[in-house]
Design a protein around this motif. Structure first.
Motif, PDB file in Angstrom:
ATOM      1  N   UNK A   1       0.631  -1.224   0.079  1.00 11.56           N
ATOM      2  CA  UNK A   1       0.135  -0.104   0.102  1.00 11.56           C
ATOM      3  C   UNK A   1       0.838   1.288  -0.188  1.00 11.56           C
ATOM      4  N   UNK A   2       0.414   2.193  -0.976  1.00 11.93           N
ATOM      5  CA  UNK A   2       1.339   3.500  -0.763  1.00 11.93           C
ATOM      6  C   UNK A   2       0.527   4.456  -0.704  1.00 11.93           C
ATOM      7  N   UNK A   3       1.107   5.550   0.388  1.00 10.91           N
ATOM      8  CA  UNK A   3       0.462   6.638   0.934  1.00 10.91           C
ATOM      9  C   UNK A   3       1.211   7.824   0.518  1.00 10.91           C
ATOM     10  N   UNK A   4       0.522   8.883   0.079  1.00 15.98           N
ATOM     11  CA  UNK A   4       1.184  10.233  -0.085  1.00 15.98           C
ATOM     12  C   UNK A   4       0.964  11.108   0.900  1.00 15.98           C
ATOM     13  N   UNK A   5       2.002  12.019   1.115  1.00 15.30           N
ATOM     14  CA  UNK A   5       1.806  12.940   2.320  1.00 15.30           C
ATOM     15  C   UNK A   5       0.624  13.857   2.519  1.00 15.30           C
ATOM     16  N   UNK A   6       0.290  14.195   1.044  1.00 17.91           N
ATOM     17  CA  UNK A   6      -0.815  14.993   0.944  1.00 17.91           C
ATOM     18  C   UNK A   6      -2.323  14.395   1.032  1.00 17.91           C
ATOM     19  N   UNK A   7      -2.254  13.037   1.091  1.00 19.96           N
ATOM     20  CA  UNK A   7      -3.380  12.285   1.188  1.00 19.96           C
ATOM     21  C   UNK A   7      -3.699  11.493  -0.011  1.00 19.96           C
ATOM     22  N   UNK A   8      -4.261  10.442  -0.112  1.00 22.87           N
ATOM     23  CA  UNK A   8      -4.584   9.489  -1.229  1.00 22.87           C
ATOM     24  C   UNK A   8      -3.519   8.377  -1.255  1.00 22.87           C
ATOM     25  N   UNK A   9      -3.555   7.700  -2.193  1.00 25.65           N
ATOM     26  CA  UNK A   9      -2.719   6.690  -2.367  1.00 25.65           C
ATOM     27  C   UNK A   9      -3.292   5.427  -2.989  1.00 25.65           C
ATOM     28  N   UNK A  10      -2.732   4.192  -2.936  1.00 27.17           N
ATOM     29  CA  UNK A  10      -3.100   3.045  -3.780  1.00 27.17           C
ATOM     30  C   UNK A  10      -2.587   1.707  -3.164  1.00 27.17           C
TER      31      UNK A  10
END
Length: 84
Positions: A17-26
């Motif tokens: 799972x990936x997470x972006x600092x500003x929210x969101x991911x996949x």
């Protein structure tokens, strides 16, 4: 993006799972199954868009880029596996 392993059943299945600092991911799921004398490798990438603007950009630009990057990632994995 920060990636975290959520499941590992080597050599058959991995989920990250990936997470972006500003929210969101996949989530990316890799699955390998026997196929004749070789193996079938599958990569599935599921992600969400957080805003209407991102949904529009996804349909116009982002999705095509992700598909191209996924194809390149699979090509690289295939090359590594065939060398082994």
């Amino acid at each position: 993006m920060t990636w975290t392993v959520r499941e590992r059943d080597a050599p058959r299945r991995w989920i990250i799972e990936g997470a972006v600092d500003r929210g969101g991911g996949g989530t990316i799921t890799y699955t390998m199954t026997p196929d004749g004398g070789g193996a079938r490798f599958r990569r599935e990438f599921v992600y969400t868009t957080r805003t209407a603007l991102m949904t529009v950009l996804d349909r116009l630009i982002i999705r095509r880029r992700i598909v191209a990057e996924s194809a390149e990632a699979l090509r690289r994995v295939k090359t590594l596996l065939e060398r082994a």
